[in-house]
Write a protein that holds these residues in place. Structure first.
Motif, PDB file in Angstrom:
ATOM      1  N   THR A 158      35.255  52.711  13.746  1.00  0.00           N
ATOM      2  CA  THR A 158      33.966  52.036  13.711  1.00  0.00           C
ATOM      3  C   THR A 158      33.761  51.491  12.310  1.00  0.00           C
ATOM      4  O   THR A 158      34.171  52.110  11.324  1.00  0.00           O
ATOM      5  CB  THR A 158      32.811  52.985  14.076  1.00  0.00           C
ATOM      6  OG1 THR A 158      32.811  54.090  13.158  1.00  0.00           O
ATOM      7  CG2 THR A 158      32.958  53.513  15.490  1.00  0.00           C
ATOM      8  N   SER A 170      40.227  48.935  23.744  1.00  0.00           N
ATOM      9  CA  SER A 170      39.115  48.024  23.494  1.00  0.00           C
ATOM     10  C   SER A 170      39.360  47.307  22.180  1.00  0.00           C
ATOM     11  O   SER A 170      39.617  47.943  21.155  1.00  0.00           O
ATOM     12  CB  SER A 170      37.776  48.781  23.427  1.00  0.00           C
ATOM     13  OG  SER A 170      36.752  47.908  22.968  1.00  0.00           O
ATOM     14  N   GLN A 196      35.455  49.808  27.696  1.00  0.00           N
ATOM     15  CA  GLN A 196      34.930  48.538  27.210  1.00  0.00           C
ATOM     16  C   GLN A 196      33.436  48.421  27.456  1.00  0.00           C
ATOM     17  O   GLN A 196      32.697  47.866  26.631  1.00  0.00           O
ATOM     18  CB  GLN A 196      35.663  47.375  27.873  1.00  0.00           C
ATOM     19  CG  GLN A 196      35.331  46.012  27.270  1.00  0.00           C
ATOM     20  CD  GLN A 196      35.723  45.917  25.815  1.00  0.00           C
ATOM     21  OE1 GLN A 196      36.863  46.179  25.438  1.00  0.00           O
ATOM     22  NE2 GLN A 196      34.770  45.550  24.960  1.00  0.00           N
ATOM     23  N   LEU A 254      39.638  56.094  17.448  1.00  0.00           N
ATOM     24  CA  LEU A 254      38.406  55.299  17.424  1.00  0.00           C
ATOM     25  C   LEU A 254      38.086  54.911  15.997  1.00  0.00           C
ATOM     26  O   LEU A 254      37.965  55.766  15.114  1.00  0.00           O
ATOM     27  CB  LEU A 254      37.241  56.097  18.023  1.00  0.00           C
ATOM     28  CG  LEU A 254      35.872  55.406  17.981  1.00  0.00           C
ATOM     29  CD1 LEU A 254      35.881  54.129  18.818  1.00  0.00           C
ATOM     30  CD2 LEU A 254      34.780  56.361  18.475  1.00  0.00           C
ATOM     31  N   ARG A 277      33.549  44.898  20.329  1.00  0.00           N
ATOM     32  CA  ARG A 277      32.392  44.570  21.161  1.00  0.00           C
ATOM     33  C   ARG A 277      32.510  43.156  21.724  1.00  0.00           C
ATOM     34  O   ARG A 277      32.818  42.214  21.001  1.00  0.00           O
ATOM     35  CB  ARG A 277      31.103  44.681  20.341  1.00  0.00           C
ATOM     36  CG  ARG A 277      30.590  46.109  20.213  1.00  0.00           C
ATOM     37  CD  ARG A 277      29.264  46.146  19.509  1.00  0.00           C
ATOM     38  NE  ARG A 277      28.681  47.490  19.587  1.00  0.00           N
ATOM     39  CZ  ARG A 277      27.582  47.858  18.937  1.00  0.00           C
ATOM     40  NH1 ARG A 277      26.956  46.995  18.160  1.00  0.00           N
ATOM     41  NH2 ARG A 277      27.116  49.088  19.056  1.00  0.00           N
ATOM     42  N   VAL A 322      31.745  50.369  24.707  1.00  0.00           N
ATOM     43  CA  VAL A 322      31.842  49.653  23.432  1.00  0.00           C
ATOM     44  C   VAL A 322      30.832  48.504  23.398  1.00  0.00           C
ATOM     45  O   VAL A 322      30.193  48.243  22.363  1.00  0.00           O
ATOM     46  CB  VAL A 322      33.269  49.120  23.223  1.00  0.00           C
ATOM     47  CG1 VAL A 322      33.324  48.130  22.054  1.00  0.00           C
ATOM     48  CG2 VAL A 322      34.236  50.269  22.959  1.00  0.00           C
ATOM     49  N   SER A 331      39.088  50.954  19.996  1.00  0.00           N
ATOM     50  CA  SER A 331      39.612  52.238  20.443  1.00  0.00           C
ATOM     51  C   SER A 331      40.880  52.053  21.260  1.00  0.00           C
ATOM     52  O   SER A 331      41.082  51.005  21.890  1.00  0.00           O
ATOM     53  CB  SER A 331      38.566  52.969  21.300  1.00  0.00           C
ATOM     54  OG  SER A 331      39.058  54.204  21.761  1.00  0.00           O
TER      55      SER A 331
END
Length: 821
Positions: A635, A381, A344, A633, A384, A347, A367
């Motif tokens: 993004t 996580s 975390q 992961l 953000r 991230v 993730s």
């Protein structure tokens, strides 16, 4: 005389008759009144009996009277995999409880004045207030005014809901009577003042005094006390942070009631009315206001999963999460607290990436890390600066998965059902039209790579070989074979499109309904690393209740595929991190690791609207696993802006998740040399892997090309770029309404793009193919795609110029699926 006598007799007779009639009428009226009274009494008795039975029935259905529930909440404690306490969960803000004997008189006076002034004079129910409320309810409708005593409010908050039904009112009355039989008035008032809600996740008047004014109860001025006493009626409306004027007016109402009930003097009232209750109000931003977040936000995403998993157990299935967490339970999890904090923290670190677009608020990532063998949730996580109260857990949000789907809809089912070798040959083409569709698809580079092995086709994510493999599986193993294979690893399509969905070639490329969460993708890939046994991710090992009872959370694995399928796919996916693999830019030396990359791109309409480069993408994935850990992961961007400002553009940006993946996996791995165990069902035959006893095992077969490291004859620099796919203008009769752009990723061009660490001096392999782009119009365009070496940890640069295929334009006749946000 005789006649006169007779006349008199007749007159007398008439008078007697009239008198008799009057008497009879009076008797009839009296009788009628008696009958009415009797009927009223009878009806009343019937209603009383019925009401008594109904009350008894409703009371029998009331929740059990539980002394444990009446106790003030005990926070839940969260322990990690090593039984170390990592955080404590309070329902709302950490509570500061009062003792009624130590509570200032002006505080109790304010509460009693506004809530139940005759509290110490009546029983469980205040029949005086109840009578007034009944009259108002008759004129204004049932539930228009309440007459709840403090006792009833305690019962309602502890045992019941806020539903204004006759049944709930009956149960409230019954339980209130029980409460007053068991506890004193002082004890009940103490319960009320500790349990009442004060907005912003605040429970209890002492906690509220500290939260709003940073004062102890005895230090509150009269106006502040009145405000807190009146706040619980409509806590979110009277909240001073929401509306200071309404909050102030509410305080003045309470002061008026205190004066009316002679709990304060006129002078005290006048002084308090002139006091500004916002003068001592603690300044708080929207983000600072209290919530149910734990004190340690690095654990928030994991705890979010714990809360959801809690209710899957029979013991807690019918309980509110808040009730369970306030019962003093100790939750022992599979969390590796060190890995969770690290994940975390990384991230949240906006300086991790050098590119400003990945430091912006529009960029996010999620993730999941699992124990490959057990499926235990090691870390997760949700994005953000994840906060449960205001954000979706992005690790649990479905997204189009791009090329990471190819192993589960194409090559996995082919090995499982047809026992394909890893060097099974597939004929690639310059362009290809999938069976039953008018769509034309291309590889990302618009090239025909000739005959390629399954290993190289998967490693480089070529579109056409993947679609051909998917079609071969359906033809030879059955129409449902790909879907069933995917569902066995948790990638379930059965609920898509309201349960009426048919897989298409575009799902193989990660478009259409191939939308899954980072958690689900980790579960699926962990199955490959676990020899074909699927484990649903599990966060909770066991729970110990406040009474000392241990409740186990079982998690049994299920055989999802043959062990040879899992091992052979794993062996093929190792190539992703080897030379010329799609993730060969990140060095994973010392780890036996397999995985897959993927990107999703925009529809043609979006590219034109936002002036986006043809090699831009909106999501980038990597999922990889060792025998020890599996990590997924994602993004991506939360907004689309012109010019690629919020897009992955070119190879340098497409590989964004790979750096993060590398740093985490290298940091958490033990480097114990462990490799995936090859089962007896797999043999090495002529440099390739094959299923023992299959028809394709031919050691003397010299016609079979391609060992594990064989390279295709036609190659370019190993870089994944958006594929260009042209859709022909008409749908087939078999699927007359088939739309051709995926939602979320639009599957119009599902792309992957990777580059290599330094310029190649030897012959490079074919670029990794990407998810195909489906467009409801044929196009004529030439794309010049330039890729730069990432500036991160690299000093070399290289460019690759590619020309996309050209298709003669035709009239557009179909409509694309709207792209999901």
């Amino acid at each position: 005389m005789e006649q006169n006598y007779k006349r008199s007799a007749k007159k007398s007779s008439r008078k007697s008759s009239t008198s008799a009639k009057k008497k009879g009428a009076r008797r009839s009226r009296a009788s009628l009144i008696k009958r009415i009274v009797l009927w009223v009494v009878l009806i009343g008795l019937v209603m009383l009996v019925v009401g008594s039975f109904l009350f008894a029935f409703y009371a029998s259905r009331a929740p059990a009277f539980s002394e444990e529930k009446l106790q003030d909440p005990i926070p839940a404690r969260i322990y990690d995999m090593n039984d170390e306490l990592v955080t404590t969960l309070y329902e709302g803000q950490e509570r500061q409880l009062i003792d009624i004997e130590d509570t200032p008189t002006h505080v109790t006076d304010a509460v009693l004045a506004v809530e139940d002034n005759r509290f110490y004079d009546h029983g469980a129910i205040d029949f005086v207030r109840l009578g007034g409320a009944v009259l108002n309810n008759i004129t204004d409708g049932f539930g228009s005014q309440g007459a709840s005593t403090i006792t009833q409010q305690v019962v309602k908050r502890v045992f019941l809901t806020a539903d204004k039904s006759l049944e709930r009112k009956a149960q409230e009355a019954y339980l209130s009577y029980r409460l007053e039989q068991e506890y004193s008035k002082d004890e009940i008032l103490e319960m009320y003042m500790n349990k009442i809600y004060y907005s912003d996740g605040i429970y209890g008047i002492r906690t509220a005094a500290d939260y709003y004014f940073e004062k102890d109860l005895e230090d509150l001025n009269l106006a502040e006390t009145a405000y807190l006493a009146g706040l619980p009626q409509l806590p979110n409306r009277y909240n001073l942070y929401v509306d200071a004027e309404l909050g102030t007016n509410r305080a003045r109402t309470v002061l008026s009631l205190m004066r009316h009930h002679e709990r304060i003097t006129e002078a005290e009232y006048n002084e308090a009315i002139e006091t500004d209750i916002t003068a001592n109000l603690v300044e708080r931003s929207e983000e600072d206001r209290a919530s149910s977040e734990p004190d340690d936000p690095e654990y928030a995403a994991y705890i979010n999963v714990v809360k959801q998993e809690l209710q899957t157990n029979d013991t807690f299935r019918n309980m509110e999460v808040g009730e369970a967490l306030a019962s003093g339970i100790s939750i022992y999890t599979n969390m590796d607290s060190g890995v969770q904090r690290q994940l975390q923290t990384m991230v949240d670190n906006r300086d991790y990436y050098y590119n400003p677009k990945f430091q912006s608020e529009d960029f996010n990532m999620a993730s999941t890390i699992l124990d490959t063998e057990t499926g235990n949730l090691v870390a997760i996580s949700g994005g953000r600066d994840y906060r449960e109260v205001v954000m979706h857990n992005q690790a649990l949000v479905e997204k189009n998965v791009g090329s990471t789907m190819k192993p589960f809809l194409a090559y996995g089912p082919a090995i499982e059902n047809m026992q394909w070798r890893t060097d099974h040959l597939i004929e690639d083409e310059y362009e290809y039209q999938p069976d039953g569709f008018e769509n034309t698809i291309y590889n990302y580079d618009g090239q025909d790579h000739g005959t390629v092995t399954a290993r190289d086709a998967l490693r480089q994510s070529l579109n056409i070989p993947a679609v051909k493999t998917f079609e071969a599986v359906k033809d030879e193993a059955g129409e449902d074979a790909p879907r069933e294979f995917a569902e066995n690893v948790g990638l379930d399509y059965s609920g898509k499109a309201d349960g009426d969905y048919t897989l298409s070639f575009n799902d193989v490329l990660g478009g259409y309904e191939s939308r899954f969460t980072p958690l689900q993708m980790a579960e699926a890939y962990a199955t490959l690393g676990n020899g074909g046994t699927y484990n649903a991710a599990q966060s909770i090992r066991h729970i110990v209740t406040n009474e000392g009872e241990t409740i186990e959370f079982e998690n049994e694995g299920e055989e999802a595929m043959e062990d040879y399928t899992a091992y052979m796919l794993t062996d093929m996916l190792k190539g992703t991190f080897e030379s010329y693999g799609s993730a060969d830019y990140i060095q994973m030396n010392g780890l036996n690791i397999a995985g897959k990359t993927g990107t999703t791109s925009y529809s043609r309409e979006d590219r034109e609207e936002y002036d986006l480069p043809d090699n831009s993408a909106k999501d980038a994935w990597i999922v990889g696993y060792t025998p020890e850990y599996t990590m997924s992961l994602w993004t991506g961007f939360t907004a689309t802006k012109a010019g690629g400002e919020t897009s992955f553009v070119g190879a340098d940006e497409h590989i964004t998740p790979q750096w993060f993946f590398r740093d985490v996996m290298q940091s958490i791995s033990t480097y114990n040399g462990q490799d995936f165990d090859r089962p007896d069902s797999v043999i090495e035959d002529n440099g390739a892997l094959a299923v023992r006893g299959s028809e394709d095992v031919k050691s003397d077969d010299t016609s079979r090309e391609g060992s594990r490291n064989a390279q295709p004859a036609q190659t370019v620099e190993a870089t994944e770029e958006p594929s260009e796919v042209t859709i022909e203008p008409e749908e087939t009769a078999e699927q007359p309404t088939q739309e051709t752009e995926t939602s979320e990723s639009a599957a119009e061009e599902e792309t992957e793009e990777e580059t290599t660490e330094e310029p190649r001096t030897s012959e490079p392999s074919t670029e990794e193919a990407t998810e195909e782009q489906t467009v409801q119009e044929t196009i004529e365009e030439t794309v010049e795609q330039t890729t730069e070496e990432p500036t991160v940890e690299s000093s070399s640069e290289e460019t690759v110029e590619e020309t996309q295929p050209v298709e003669e334009p035709t009239e557009e006749t179909t409509e694309e699926i709207d792209e999901a946000s």
